[in-house]
Design a protein around this motif. Structure first.
Motif, PDB file in Angstrom:
ATOM      1  N   ALA A  75       1.075  -1.520   0.064  1.00  0.00           N
ATOM      2  CA  ALA A  75      -0.135   0.018   0.095  1.00  0.00           C
ATOM      3  C   ALA A  75       0.876   1.294   0.083  1.00  0.00           C
ATOM      4  O   ALA A  75       2.127   1.021   0.100  1.00  0.00           O
ATOM      5  N   LEU A  76       0.164   2.360  -0.166  1.00  0.00           N
ATOM      6  CA  LEU A  76       1.007   3.774  -0.170  1.00  0.00           C
ATOM      7  C   LEU A  76       0.830   4.498   1.406  1.00  0.00           C
ATOM      8  O   LEU A  76      -0.290   4.292   1.886  1.00  0.00           O
ATOM      9  N   PRO A  77       1.731   4.979   1.862  1.00  0.00           N
ATOM     10  CA  PRO A  77       3.150   5.191   1.463  1.00  0.00           C
ATOM     11  C   PRO A  77       4.001   4.113   1.557  1.00  0.00           C
ATOM     12  O   PRO A  77       3.882   3.307   2.448  1.00  0.00           O
ATOM     13  N   GLN A  78       4.881   3.655   0.395  1.00  0.00           N
ATOM     14  CA  GLN A  78       5.646   2.668   0.424  1.00  0.00           C
ATOM     15  C   GLN A  78       6.547   2.474   1.917  1.00  0.00           C
ATOM     16  O   GLN A  78       6.707   1.394   2.197  1.00  0.00           O
ATOM     17  N   GLU A  79       6.821   3.570   2.222  1.00  0.00           N
ATOM     18  CA  GLU A  79       7.828   3.476   3.414  1.00  0.00           C
ATOM     19  C   GLU A  79       7.084   3.068   4.848  1.00  0.00           C
ATOM     20  O   GLU A  79       7.629   2.483   5.646  1.00  0.00           O
TER      21      GLU A  79
END
Length: 433
Positions: A75-79
């Motif tokens: 999902a986002l955000p990837q971090e």
């Protein structure tokens, strides 16, 4: 004969088994796609992606894919929405639950490592609870230490020869030999923190382990009464233990600088930059980071604001030439920014009866007509056309990455505040007026 040679040529390729990564996400409706990356010392290498359909996905891996640490982004955000796992020429099947996290149905490497982390977390929690008890039984304490030792020894034995072993050995906690009170244990835990970690280990380098370990060290071992001194001392320790691995050291310091910059901790961010990071940067490859660091240093509280000029009735005027006001507000905005158009009227109303404050409004624009139409409502402000938007030299010098942004200067053009929004700007000025 040719057929035999051809068969011998393709045989090694056929013998390379192709493996899969598959998983189930719960709740299914929350997830749409999975992206696979391979972790490397300085970047994450994109490998493949797949749609998540009814909570499930599957990726066929190239037979030549190298063993190592990989990451699934879901999902986002990837971090934020990701987890790491080991791939070592075996199928990897997992369940990911939004509440419980990831569990592996296949892959001995990941099962051993996950169990080790889970067992260690439980024992460390038990030790923390022990130290919270008013009456402490030393025999109970030594039972916890024995359990800690047994888990470590068993995990190292089970993972021998595996990639997982590198992480289990590196995560080995400090294990006391006799009873220690809480302050002694905490001090020894910090003292021994980096001893099992080999920063030159390629397996650890090709993972997030070294970065995560360094971040934890810097932010966990902190004196709440003197945080910045603790941060700086901890950063010194990280630099010391990574002295032989400059690539790793640079990556860690870049992330630390960014973290402290985002927290608006100018003292520590500028300490990292001036004492360590600037010496490690390449003027060409790291040009953008060097520019950001310089701008952050030059716009620290107490620094003289970066000078700039703009066309005026006298030909050209500089910020440094202005006089006669107690405060100057440098604000960056745009006629296409909805937040700006909401906050500028608030600023205009607030300054209506405050002639000792001058606003320099720098419009970051790609086109002039819309800006000219908007500034008709703000004739009280000194309007400056920032052609080129983010490529304009003024926002670059101020390190501005979003609009609206505010800088409050005193009569000598020294920066005295950098409020996040117009309400905080008003609150700050109320304390000064």
């Amino acid at each position: 004969m040719k057929k035999i040679l051809f068969a011998l040529f393709i045989l090694p390729t056929l013998m390379l088994a192709q493996h899969k990564i598959s998983g189930t996400f719960t709740p299914a409706a929350s997830y749409k796609a999975a992206i696979l990356y391979k972790l490397n010392p300085s970047n994450n290498e994109y490998i493949s992606n797949a749609d998540i359909v009814n909570g499930q996905f599957e990726l066929d891996l190239d037979a030549t894919l190298k063993p190592g640490m990989y990451r699934i982004v879901y999902a986002l955000p990837q971090e934020q929405y990701n987890f790491n796992f080991i791939y070592n020429n075996e199928d990897v099947v997992f369940n990911y639950d939004q509440q419980k996290g990831v569990s592996f149905l296949t892959s001995k490497e990941n099962q051993i490592l996950n169990k080790y982390k889970s067992d260690m977390f439980a024992i460390k929690s038990k030790i923390n609870s022990f130290y919270g008890q008013p009456n402490q039984d030393e025999s109970e304490y030594m039972d916890c230490i024995a359990e800690l030792t047994a888990v470590q020894d068993q995990a190292e034995k089970e993972s021998k020869g595996m990639i997982a072993n590198h992480f289990i050995v590196a995560e080995k906690p400090y294990i006391p030999t006799t009873f220690e009170d809480a302050p002694t244990y905490f001090n020894n835990f910090k003292k021994h923190y980096f001893k099992p970690i080999n920063f030159s280990d390629p397996v650890l380098q090709n993972s997030s382990f070294l970065m995560d370990s360094a971040m934890s060290y810097v932010f966990i071992f902190v004196d709440k009464d003197d945080k910045n001194t603790s941060y700086k001392n901890n950063i010194d320790d990280v630099v010391r233990v990574t002295s032989k691995e400059k690539v790793i050291q640079k990556s860690i310091l870049e992330v630390l600088w960014t973290q402290f910059k985002e927290r608006q901790n100018e003292e520590v961010a500028n300490y990292i930059a001036s004492k360590y990071l600037q010496k490690l940067l390449d003027p060409v490859k790291d040009e953008m980071l060097i520019t950001d660091m310089k701008a952050f240093q030059n716009t620290a509280i107490g620094a003289t604001a970066p000078d700039f000029s703009w066309p005026s009735k006298v030909g050209s005027t500089k910020l440094s030439q202005l006089s006669g006001k107690d405060f100057y507000i440098v604000t960056f905005w745009s006629s296409t920014c909805s937040h700006c158009l909401a906050e500028l009227p608030v600023l205009k109303a607030y300054l209506k009866d405050k002639p000792n404050i001058q606003v320099l409004a720098i419009g970051l624009e790609d086109e002039r007509p819309n800006w000219e139409n908007t500034i008709k409502n703000y004739t009280e402000f000194t309007q400056i056309y920032g052609h080129g938007k983010w490529d304009n030299p003024i926002p670059i010098a101020y390190g501005v990455s979003g609009t609206p942004s505010f800088f409050v200067l005193d009569k000598n053009k020294k920066i005295i505040a950098k409020p996040d929004d117009v309400e905080k700007l008003k609150a700050f000025l109320d304390t000064k007026l």
